[in-house]
Design a protein around this motif. Structure first.
Motif, short mmCIF file in Angstrom:
data_model
loop_
_atom_site.label_atom_id
_atom_site.label_comp_id
_atom_site.label_asym_id
_atom_site.label_seq_id
_atom_site.Cartn_x
_atom_site.Cartn_y
_atom_site.Cartn_z
N THR A 16 -1.30 39.73 58.22
CA THR A 16 -2.60 39.96 58.08
C THR A 16 -3.44 39.23 59.48
O THR A 16 -4.33 39.97 60.18
CB THR A 16 -3.52 39.26 56.97
N GLY A 17 -2.97 38.01 59.83
CA GLY A 17 -3.30 37.70 61.21
C GLY A 17 -3.03 38.34 62.48
O GLY A 17 -3.88 38.55 63.49
N LEU A 18 -1.70 38.83 62.35
CA LEU A 18 -1.40 39.85 63.53
C LEU A 18 -2.03 41.19 63.50
O LEU A 18 -2.55 41.77 64.47
CB LEU A 18 0.13 40.43 63.22
N ALA A 19 -2.53 41.57 62.47
CA ALA A 19 -3.30 43.04 62.30
C ALA A 19 -4.68 42.68 62.64
O ALA A 19 -5.18 43.48 63.41
CB ALA A 19 -3.19 43.51 60.65
N ALA A 20 -5.21 41.53 62.34
CA ALA A 20 -6.46 41.04 62.74
C ALA A 20 -6.64 41.04 64.12
O ALA A 20 -7.56 41.64 64.85
CB ALA A 20 -6.93 39.95 62.05
N GLY A 21 -5.48 40.42 64.61
CA GLY A 21 -5.40 40.31 66.33
C GLY A 21 -5.48 41.74 66.82
O GLY A 21 -6.20 42.03 67.96
N LEU A 51 -9.86 40.76 58.15
CA LEU A 51 -8.43 40.48 58.17
C LEU A 51 -8.48 39.23 58.66
O LEU A 51 -7.75 38.33 58.06
CB LEU A 51 -7.85 41.36 59.02
N ALA A 52 -9.10 38.84 59.48
CA ALA A 52 -9.03 37.37 60.23
C ALA A 52 -9.41 36.48 59.16
O ALA A 52 -8.83 35.20 58.98
CB ALA A 52 -9.78 37.11 61.82
N ALA A 53 -10.61 36.62 58.44
CA ALA A 53 -10.85 35.72 57.49
C ALA A 53 -10.14 35.69 56.27
O ALA A 53 -9.69 34.61 55.61
CB ALA A 53 -12.30 36.30 57.01
N GLY A 54 -9.48 36.75 56.01
CA GLY A 54 -8.37 36.72 54.75
C GLY A 54 -7.18 35.84 55.26
O GLY A 54 -6.90 35.09 54.42
N THR A 103 1.94 43.00 50.16
CA THR A 103 1.99 41.67 50.76
C THR A 103 0.83 40.85 50.24
O THR A 103 0.68 39.80 49.70
CB THR A 103 2.07 41.80 52.10
N ALA A 104 -0.34 41.66 50.14
CA ALA A 104 -1.70 40.97 49.70
C ALA A 104 -1.46 40.77 48.20
O ALA A 104 -1.97 39.73 47.72
CB ALA A 104 -2.84 41.72 49.98
N VAL A 105 -1.01 41.68 47.38
CA VAL A 105 -0.86 41.66 45.95
C VAL A 105 0.12 40.50 45.60
O VAL A 105 -0.33 39.72 44.56
CB VAL A 105 -0.39 42.79 45.42
N ALA A 106 1.06 40.26 46.56
CA ALA A 106 2.01 39.35 46.23
C ALA A 106 1.73 37.85 46.54
O ALA A 106 1.54 36.85 45.80
CB ALA A 106 3.34 39.48 47.01
N ALA A 107 0.56 37.97 47.45
CA ALA A 107 -0.05 36.59 48.01
C ALA A 107 -1.17 35.95 46.58
O ALA A 107 -1.30 35.29 46.26
CB ALA A 107 -0.85 36.93 49.14
N LEU A 108 -1.77 37.25 46.09
CA LEU A 108 -2.71 36.93 44.91
C LEU A 108 -1.78 36.36 43.97
O LEU A 108 -2.30 35.67 43.35
CB LEU A 108 -3.43 38.04 44.64
#
Length: 115
Positions: A16-21, A51-54, A103-108
């Motif tokens: 997510t951080g790379l996407a935000a970048g 995305l960065a906040a996430g 990835t987001a669902v797995a993190a949740l």
């Protein structure tokens, strides 16, 4: 379980951080995606901030577990919105979306289990 929680959370935050970048640095890919989905380009930096906040929220979840759960839930909602944007314009290019959504669902899931 703790190792899984840490690993999945770090991987999700990294993706997510790379996407935000890419969204925040003015890369051409997010602009092309916004054009394809008929979204105003002015939304690209705002989406990058989401995305960065996430990503930061997932990492903050190590100190405040509820923050990690809320960040992961927010990312899941973000990617549901991305799916709707894809489908609205008839796009079937969903492999990237599927990776980020999974990835987001797995993190949740791991953040809720850890909470």
């Amino acid at each position: 379980m703790h190792a899984t929680y840490v690993t999945v959370t770090i991987v999700a935050a990294l993706f997510t951080g790379l996407a935000a970048g890419t969204y925040l640095t003015g890369h051409d890919y997010p602009k092309a995606q916004a054009d394809m989905k008929r979204l105003p380009r002015s939304w690209v930096p705002r989406l990058g901030l989401c995305l960065a906040a996430g990503a930061l929220g997932l990492l903050a979840g190590f100190a405040v577990p509820l923050a990690g759960v809320l960040a992961a839930a927010g990312l899941v909602l973000y990617f549901v919105g991305a799916l709707i944007a894809h489908l609205r314009v008839g796009s079937r290019q969903l492999i990237g979306w599927a990776v980020f959504f999974t990835t987001a669902v797995a993190a949740l899931v791991v953040n809720i289990a850890h909470l």
